[in-house]
Design a protein around this motif. Sequence first.
Motif, PDB file in Angstrom:
ATOM      1  N   SER A   1      30.910  40.042  46.475  1.00 36.33           N
ATOM      2  CA  SER A   1      31.481  40.662  45.176  1.00 36.33           C
ATOM      3  C   SER A   1      32.547  39.931  44.803  1.00 36.33           C
ATOM      4  N   VAL A   2      33.312  39.755  45.879  1.00 36.06           N
ATOM      5  CA  VAL A   2      34.608  38.974  45.562  1.00 36.06           C
ATOM      6  C   VAL A   2      34.527  37.678  45.093  1.00 36.06           C
ATOM      7  N   GLU A   3      33.467  36.692  45.758  1.00 41.15           N
ATOM      8  CA  GLU A   3      33.108  35.536  45.260  1.00 41.15           C
ATOM      9  C   GLU A   3      32.572  35.612  43.537  1.00 41.15           C
ATOM     10  N   ALA A   4      31.729  36.641  43.552  1.00 37.51           N
ATOM     11  CA  ALA A   4      31.390  36.922  42.183  1.00 37.51           C
ATOM     12  C   ALA A   4      32.265  37.060  41.267  1.00 37.51           C
ATOM     13  N   GLU A   5      33.458  37.675  41.616  1.00 34.91           N
ATOM     14  CA  GLU A   5      34.626  38.037  40.576  1.00 34.91           C
ATOM     15  C   GLU A   5      35.174  36.555  40.170  1.00 34.91           C
ATOM     16  N   ILE A   6      35.342  35.737  41.408  1.00 29.81           N
ATOM     17  CA  ILE A   6      36.120  34.344  41.261  1.00 29.81           C
ATOM     18  C   ILE A   6      35.200  33.382  40.297  1.00 29.81           C
ATOM     19  N   GLU A   7      33.876  33.662  40.289  1.00 32.17           N
ATOM     20  CA  GLU A   7      32.887  32.723  39.268  1.00 32.17           C
ATOM     21  C   GLU A   7      33.284  33.338  38.069  1.00 32.17           C
ATOM     22  N   PHE A   8      33.227  34.540  37.848  1.00 32.91           N
ATOM     23  CA  PHE A   8      33.174  35.365  36.454  1.00 32.91           C
ATOM     24  C   PHE A   8      34.725  34.843  35.818  1.00 32.91           C
ATOM     25  N   GLN A   9      35.771  34.676  36.728  1.00 32.47           N
ATOM     26  CA  GLN A   9      37.206  34.038  36.285  1.00 32.47           C
ATOM     27  C   GLN A   9      36.849  32.869  35.383  1.00 32.47           C
ATOM     28  N   LYS A  10      36.272  31.908  36.293  1.00 35.56           N
ATOM     29  CA  LYS A  10      35.845  30.473  35.771  1.00 35.56           C
ATOM     30  C   LYS A  10      34.911  30.638  34.578  1.00 35.56           C
ATOM     31  N   LEU A  11      33.890  31.435  34.437  1.00 39.62           N
ATOM     32  CA  LEU A  11      33.256  31.347  33.298  1.00 39.62           C
ATOM     33  C   LEU A  11      33.884  32.115  31.969  1.00 39.62           C
ATOM     34  N   LEU A  12      34.420  33.273  32.339  1.00 39.15           N
ATOM     35  CA  LEU A  12      34.668  34.230  31.305  1.00 39.15           C
ATOM     36  C   LEU A  12      36.277  34.295  31.127  1.00 39.15           C
ATOM     37  N   GLY A  13      37.031  33.996  32.029  1.00 41.18           N
ATOM     38  CA  GLY A  13      38.657  34.346  31.958  1.00 41.18           C
ATOM     39  C   GLY A  13      38.869  35.504  32.226  1.00 41.18           C
ATOM     40  N   GLY A  14      40.085  35.671  33.127  1.00 43.64           N
ATOM     41  CA  GLY A  14      40.581  36.845  33.942  1.00 43.64           C
ATOM     42  C   GLY A  14      40.464  38.151  33.076  1.00 43.64           C
ATOM     43  N   ALA A  15      40.568  38.005  31.821  1.00 36.74           N
ATOM     44  CA  ALA A  15      40.597  39.471  31.101  1.00 36.74           C
ATOM     45  C   ALA A  15      39.248  40.296  31.156  1.00 36.74           C
ATOM     46  N   HIS A  16      38.116  39.292  31.515  1.00 28.97           N
ATOM     47  CA  HIS A  16      36.918  40.056  31.416  1.00 28.97           C
ATOM     48  C   HIS A  16      36.143  40.375  32.574  1.00 28.97           C
ATOM     49  N   VAL A  17      36.951  39.782  33.718  1.00 27.03           N
ATOM     50  CA  VAL A  17      36.153  39.906  34.929  1.00 27.03           C
ATOM     51  C   VAL A  17      35.678  41.523  35.352  1.00 27.03           C
ATOM     52  N   LYS A  18      36.652  42.426  35.141  1.00 18.92           N
ATOM     53  CA  LYS A  18      36.303  43.660  35.481  1.00 18.92           C
ATOM     54  C   LYS A  18      35.187  44.313  34.756  1.00 18.92           C
ATOM     55  N   LEU A  19      35.130  44.089  33.494  1.00 19.65           N
ATOM     56  CA  LEU A  19      33.790  44.638  32.599  1.00 19.65           C
ATOM     57  C   LEU A  19      32.792  43.934  32.842  1.00 19.65           C
ATOM     58  N   ALA A  20      32.733  42.600  33.321  1.00 19.91           N
ATOM     59  CA  ALA A  20      31.693  41.770  33.590  1.00 19.91           C
ATOM     60  C   ALA A  20      31.184  42.334  35.166  1.00 19.91           C
ATOM     61  N   MET A  21      31.987  42.584  35.977  1.00 21.34           N
ATOM     62  CA  MET A  21      31.598  43.118  37.348  1.00 21.34           C
ATOM     63  C   MET A  21      30.876  44.589  37.026  1.00 21.34           C
ATOM     64  N   GLN A  22      31.509  45.233  36.190  1.00 22.72           N
ATOM     65  CA  GLN A  22      31.039  46.586  35.879  1.00 22.72           C
ATOM     66  C   GLN A  22      29.460  46.486  35.296  1.00 22.72           C
ATOM     67  N   GLU A  23      29.470  45.867  34.435  1.00 20.12           N
ATOM     68  CA  GLU A  23      28.002  45.501  33.909  1.00 20.12           C
ATOM     69  C   GLU A  23      27.220  44.988  35.095  1.00 20.12           C
TER      70      GLU A  23
END
Length: 406
Positions: A241-263
Amino acid sequence: MWGREREANSMYKRLLPRDHTNIVDVEDNSALVQNDQDPDAANPSWRLSFPHVLVATISSFLFGYHLGVVNEPLEIISLDLGFNGNTLAEGLVVSTCLGGALIGSLFSGWIADGVGRRRAFQLCALPMVIGASISATTTTLAGMLFGRFLVGMGMGVGPPVASLYVTEVSPPFVRGTYGSFIQIATCLGLMGALFIGIPVREIAGWWRICFWVSALPAGLLALAMGCCAESPHWLYKQGRSVEAEIEFQKLLGGAHVKLAMQELSKLDRGDDTDSVKLSELFFGRHGRVVFIGSTLFALQQLSGINAVFYFSSTVFKSAGVPSDQANVFVGIANLSGSIAAMVLMDKLGRKVLLLWSFFGMAVSMGFQVAGASSYMSGSVALYLSVGGMLIFISSLSINRDHEPTA
């Protein structure tokens, strides 16, 4: 493309975390209120994921390139390798890569789930480089067939993984448009193969250059994928999950990481509770959808479009049309259909475009039947036949952009 902002907004506002706290603080609530008031604030920048999508579509470019690479040079290849006039050997040179693609596609899902999307792309590039090199240097029919088979294995792995990867790394509001890039890349690859084959009759051994050229984008795919983001969906499924958050930050930006992980958490929980048995794909609640999707695929292949892409030079030459001009028009018609599909996809919907594309294919068939009629003069028959073929290619290109996907 931008008309789906509200759909994206609602998707990113779903909150059903599994590994995170269920309590949302005041700041998060205020952020959600702001997103409701400003839909643009809920959408991540498409620019962050665009380079990753672009690299992934190289595999689709290679798929299109190898579909058309033997179109123009086939006659010269048969002369150089000593099987001129042997229609069986010519057919094998054309179709052996499809046999390899069948083998590759059978293992594509297993490879993508086992080693990840990035490694799957790199593994599909390897046989493409090796196979293209063997085809470019061979002096025998057996060597050509072996090289084409290896290339086909890479062709079978690449596009399915590309469709999966693009879906998983794209923001929802541009997912349909990014999905169209796969088909456009295939069209560009086909056009590139047709264009690069034009000098084959003037320059001795040029057909070998045609195969060598394909090794360059395959190598680029393997190298560039090492710098791209891994699919957060795959990482999450692996418990990373930690690596997934890092990749989401690259793809979506830091402001959207939490919501993307919740999805992701919600999707994962839905996968656990809504399992589908294999028998249901044929006889259960999903049987009708599977039947319709499979029928659409079958109708596309039974239309004979593959013969156009493989043998258009020979067919147009027999009709008195210069093969180089014919290949240009085939490529333009194919690309124009894909671009039209990309522009109209989110405005008209998939079903409307599917219906109109099949209607266009039916009209083109009517033109070709009329062109084959004995009542038509030679020039009119030629225009009807060639025009009908170009309409057919453009319509089918729109149709392929809306193939049913999982």
